[in-house]
Design a protein around this motif. Structure first.
Motif, PDB file in Angstrom:
ATOM      1  N   THR A 550      33.473  37.464  50.791  1.00 42.41           N
ATOM      2  CA  THR A 550      34.469  37.673  49.740  1.00 42.41           C
ATOM      3  C   THR A 550      34.815  36.338  49.089  1.00 42.41           C
ATOM      4  O   THR A 550      34.580  35.273  49.663  1.00 42.41           O
ATOM      5  N   TYR A 578      40.588  38.764  43.796  1.00 38.39           N
ATOM      6  CA  TYR A 578      39.826  38.927  45.029  1.00 38.39           C
ATOM      7  C   TYR A 578      38.558  39.724  44.734  1.00 38.39           C
ATOM      8  O   TYR A 578      38.610  40.820  44.172  1.00 38.39           O
ATOM      9  N   LYS A 579      37.398  39.152  45.117  1.00 41.56           N
ATOM     10  CA  LYS A 579      36.112  39.799  44.889  1.00 41.56           C
ATOM     11  C   LYS A 579      35.445  40.123  46.218  1.00 41.56           C
ATOM     12  O   LYS A 579      35.529  39.353  47.178  1.00 41.56           O
ATOM     13  N   GLY A 583      30.529  41.424  44.011  1.00 39.41           N
ATOM     14  CA  GLY A 583      30.853  40.515  42.928  1.00 39.41           C
ATOM     15  C   GLY A 583      31.873  41.034  41.948  1.00 39.41           C
ATOM     16  O   GLY A 583      32.265  40.316  41.021  1.00 39.41           O
ATOM     17  N   LYS A 584      32.344  42.250  42.112  1.00 42.28           N
ATOM     18  CA  LYS A 584      33.328  42.804  41.197  1.00 42.28           C
ATOM     19  C   LYS A 584      34.746  42.440  41.629  1.00 42.28           C
ATOM     20  O   LYS A 584      35.014  42.270  42.814  1.00 42.28           O
ATOM     21  N   ASP A 585      35.633  42.303  40.648  1.00 44.52           N
ATOM     22  CA  ASP A 585      37.038  42.027  40.947  1.00 44.52           C
ATOM     23  C   ASP A 585      37.674  43.291  41.508  1.00 44.52           C
ATOM     24  O   ASP A 585      37.864  44.273  40.789  1.00 44.52           O
ATOM     25  N   ARG A 586      37.953  43.271  42.787  1.00 49.04           N
ATOM     26  CA  ARG A 586      38.524  44.452  43.425  1.00 49.04           C
ATOM     27  C   ARG A 586      40.039  44.474  43.342  1.00 49.04           C
ATOM     28  O   ARG A 586      40.639  45.518  43.139  1.00 49.04           O
ATOM     29  N   SER A 588      43.729  42.199  42.160  1.00 50.06           N
ATOM     30  CA  SER A 588      44.401  41.089  41.490  1.00 50.06           C
ATOM     31  C   SER A 588      45.894  41.287  41.639  1.00 50.06           C
ATOM     32  O   SER A 588      46.378  42.429  41.744  1.00 50.06           O
TER      33      SER A 588
END
Length: 884
Positions: A550, A578-579, A583-586, A588
């Motif tokens: 992560t 937090y990714k 690689g995706k922004d999971r 915030s």
């Protein structure tokens, strides 16, 4: 023509008469003579001098014009107008006369921009050359105050003329400097250590680190608080603070305001660490001689900190003495410790190196076996820390910090009971261990007296594990019944961190700070549970395919500003992204922070704070029977980050110069808290003979056995502390309640958290007998830890526990924890070296506090038996320190 000449002469005489008459009626044109005399200092004193000697009254708005400034005028001859303007040279005033004996003074607000000069200073230790962060600098005449930053620098803007600076820092002699300011000024302030606290520090604000808004953990420098083995460190000192649990059997972490140990952000030279205590609370990883400063923050967290919910313990290491080499060696019952520091290659490069190792394992069995009833006990730990700093030039430095430490506790016991028909054998093995390796490189660049850039990169390798293995065997004439349980937990974490911080000193009232912090996490948690003893070692249960990668990115901006001499405000915004592996922004989050400090006088301080925090790494603990075990897990697509919102208020009051009282309260709301579904299933085989599949049989089972809920913690805190004189002491009391609510637990009803502690008390006393001897005592008390036990299946008459409620979650409480420790220190100064002997006795009256309990079945009587495990009986220690 003659008539015209006469008319002109008469007119001139009339004009002359009018001019003289007007001149005589305008008091501003009167000529005065002034010579400096005793008792005339302030602007107001000078005005009163004119009124008394020349019968001229002055009128002005005191809310606009501050007449308390001290001015120095040695001699003057001239008009009142010129004299008054000279007295008020620091502000644009307008003078007008209402009558021959009254003058109006008004302030031209459009032009009121007094010329201020920039004073740039650095506060350093006069002996070592170390910078002193958090030093309070006050200009007494204007009452302006600023605080030195991490590098010891400060900026204050003052008008031209004399200035009276007071520089204060806990543990150092206060300094008074009178300087004449004619323009931009550079200062170097050298502070000397003080064996006794300076009596001038009675200002309530001095107990708050105005740079971080945290409480300064300075007690450990004065040998007030000792660990189990007689050492001193900031972790034990932090437990004096109300709201921080002061003790517990085997407690090795900080429990702050309803939070768990993992919810504390502990920084070692700017790098977050996952373990700061040695097992069962023997000592912390810190070596006190290496520490430059330590601040505990539990209110209104500055925006620069993120990733945890309950507190921040920011520990900064010393750079090393830039003038001389210094060494110390400590040898004692617990182990050995060394510390060396000094200059390299002149005074541009310094080093600060220390280490400690225990040898408890060589004799702990003989010492503790009579009390704990274990056949074999193994306790060992080690720490090594080093910091090298190089000063390239004015305002540019590079430092390298390294730490390595490890810890292990193992307990082994065999019990045998027999009669004519049956033999019962019980084998119990428990083990806890962890290790840390840390490296950090930090570059600091001071561009000028306003801009400071700090860049840092760090790496942390953390490994931890626990194992509990139980064998229950019943041997009869014709039957043998054997039951086994093996529970293994493991956490493997690798963190790579890069960050940058930029400070901008707007003026003496404003400091802006902004930065970015990016951390790459590699986390591999594992739990395995088996109904037979597994062959593999603990380190073998981690599956590399289960590693989660992560990325956590934190950005912040904050403003520390002072509205006036009494009101300080810390406001900021922290943003986190937090990714996950894809690689995706999971996730915030935006986290506002606010801390307001109001000090109406030097004896009173009121603090109110609001904080919003988020946490992406979690410590999952077993709240059931057996050895308290836990693993670190990351936020995933199924596990949301934990959140907390805290409101707090505190009032500090100085009763006398040496005694102050602190009263406060907090209200903290938790969201997305994590719990294991059924901790009692660790011992399910004791109450069910069926061959049920273990709860944890592969590495990813921890994720499917977690549930999400919320919590509420609130409490009231008291502290009375005497910090000056030969006799010093404190009394810290916290009354709190810590609740949890999970939809799928306890039928959705609210229940008390595992570490709920209604009452927590920490009291201590130290007395300096003479220049050589100091004695002290410390007493701690805390309500017992909660755990879960199925009351339908087990009889609790044989256990030292109390039924809290009839629900099935955290329904029993262990006995209260309490213990008394006594200590004495002998210090002697010599020509070649200084020596110190520390005596400490932990748990003087040998209170066998419960660490944990477990249950096994007696096949002969077909009943369940319970065992209380205590590991810290009366523990004496002695340490001898040599400094040269």
């Amino acid at each position: 023509m003659l008539a015209l000449g006469r008319w002109i002469v008469i007119k001139c005489l009339c004009l002359s008469f009018i001019s003289v008459t007007v001149g005589q009626s305008n008091p501003l044109l009167r000529t005065i003579v002034f010579r400096s005399s005793l008792g005339i200092h302030t602007q107001k004193d000078h005005i009163q001098y004119i009124t008394k000697n020349y019968n001229v009254n002055f009128s002005y708005n005191a809310s606009q014009i501050d007449d308390t400034k001290i001015v120095y005028i040695e001699s003057f001859t001239g008009s009142i107008d010129a004299f008054v303007k000279k007295v008020f040279s620091n502000m644009p005033i307008t003078l007008s006369y209402a009558s021959s004996e009254k003058v109006l003074i008004t302030l031209n607000t459009k032009l009121h921009k007094p010329l201020l000069n920039k004073i740039v200073g650095v506060v350093i230790d006069s002996t070592t050359g170390e910078s002193i962060p958090g030093a309070l600098v006050i200009e007494k005449m204007s009452k302006k105050a600023v605080v030195s930053n991490e590098e010891g620098y400060f900026i204050i803007f003052l008008p031209t003329g004399p200035a009276n600076l007071s520089i204060q820092y806990y543990g150092y002699k206060s300094i008074e400097k009178v300087i004449a300011i004619t323009g931009k000024t550079n200062l170097i302030v050298n502070m000397e250590h003080s064996l006794l606290l300076p009596t001038i520090i009675v200002d309530g604000r001095s107990r708050i680190n105005l740079h971080t808004s945290g409480d300064i953990i300075d007690v450990f420098k004065n040998h007030e608080v000792y660990s189990i083995t007689g050492g001193k460190d900031p972790i034990n000192s932090a437990r004096i603070s109300p709201g921080v649990q002061s003790g517990g059997e085997g407690q090795s972490g900080l429990y702050v305001r309803g939070g768990s140990p993992d919810q504390n952000l502990i920084l070692l030279d700017g790098v977050a660490i996952y373990e700061a205590n040695h097992i069962v609370g023997i000592s912390s990883i810190f070596i006190d001689e290496t520490i430059n400063s330590a601040s505990l923050i539990k209110n209104g967290f500055p925006a620069r900190y993120g990733g945890r919910l309950s507190s921040v313990l920011d520990v900064q290491l010393k750079l090393g003495d830039s003038t001389t080499h210094k060494r110390s060696i400590t040898v004692g019952v617990p182990g050995a410790q060394f510390h060396i520091n000094g200059p390299l290659y002149g005074n541009k490069t310094t080093y600060n190196v220390a280490g400690k190792v225990s040898w408890l394992n060589f004799y702990v069995n003989e010492l503790l076996t009579p009390f704990t009833k274990f056949d074999n006990i193994d306790v060992r730990y080690s720490d090594f820390v080093a910091k090298i700093n190089h000063q390239f030039g004015k305002g540019s430095s590079l430092s390298l910090t390294m730490y390595s430490g490890a810890d292990k506790l193992s307990l082994f016991k065999i019990d045998t009971a027999r009669n004519d028909k049956l033999q019962l054998n019980l084998t119990d093995r428990n083990e806890l261990k962890w290790s840390n390796q840390l490296a950090s490189l930090k570059y600091t660049k001071i561009f000028n007296d306003r801009w400071v850039l700090k860049m840092q990169s760090g790496y942390l390798r953390y490994r931890s594990g626990a194992r509990s293995s139980y064998t229950f065997e019943s041997l009869a004439v014709d039957t043998t019944i054997r039951r086994e349980l093996d529970v293994i937990t493991s956490s493997q974490i690798d963190d790579l961190n890069v960050r940058g911080d930029l400070d901008f000193y707007v003026n003496s009232a404003h400091t802006l700070r902004a930065g970015i912090n990016r951390t790459y996490h590699s986390v591999n948690p594992a739990i395995k549970q088996s109904t037979f003893i597994l062959d593999e070692k603990e380190s073998k249960i981690n599956d590399s395919d289960s590693t989660r990668h992560t990325v956590e990115t934190n950005l912040y901006i904050e403003d520390n500003f002072k509205l006036n001499s009494s009101l300080f405000i810390y406001a900021g915004l922290h943003a986190a992204i937090y990714k996950l592996d894809d690689g995706k922004d999971r996730f915030s989050s935006f986290q506002p922070r606010l801390n307001v400090i109001y000090s109406p006088s030097t004896r009173h301080v009121i603090t109110a704070a609001y904080s919003r925090m988020a946490q992406f790494s979690h410590l999952i603990s077993n709240s059931g029977l057996g050895l308290p075990t836990s693993i670190w897990v990351p936020s995933t697509d199924k596990v949301n980050p934990e959140l907390a919102t805290q409101y707090s208020i505190k009032y500090d009051f100085n009763i006398t110069k040496s005694i102050y009282v602190s009263l406060g309260g907090y209200w903290k709301v938790f969201d997305n808290l994590l719990e294991l579904t059924k901790p009692i299933e660790l011992f399910y085989f004791l109450i069910d003979d069926q061959a049920i599949v273990p709860v944890y049989n592969n590495n990813k089972d921890w994720e499917r056995n977690l549930i999400v809920g919320k919590g509420l913690a609130r409490g009231i805190e008291w502290l009375i502390h005497k910090r000056l004189g030969q006799t010093q002491g404190w009394l810290s009391v916290t009354h709190a309640k810590n609740e949890r609510q999970f939809p799928n637990l306890n039928k959705g009803r609210t229940y008390l958290a595992n570490f709920d502690r209604p009452w927590d008390v920490n009291a201590g006393l130290t007395h300096k007998i003479n220049s050589n001897w100091t004695v002290g005592a410390q007493f701690v008390y805390g309500s017992g830890r909660l755990f879960t036990l199925s009351y339908e299946e087990f009889s609790t008459n044989f256990l030292p526990i109390t039924l809290v409620n009839t629900n099935d979650r955290n329904n029993y409480r262990l006995q209260p924890f309490h213990q008394l420790s006594l200590n004495a220190s002998y210090y002697k100064t010599g020509k070649l070296f200084d020596s110190r002997i520390d005596f400490n006795v932990y748990n003087v009256y040998n209170r066998l506090n419960p660490y944990f309990v477990y249950i096994y079945r007696n096949a002969e009587t077909n009943t369940d038996l319970g065992r209380k495990v205590s590991i810290l009986p009366i523990t004496p220690s002695i340490n001898y320190t040599l400094k040269f």
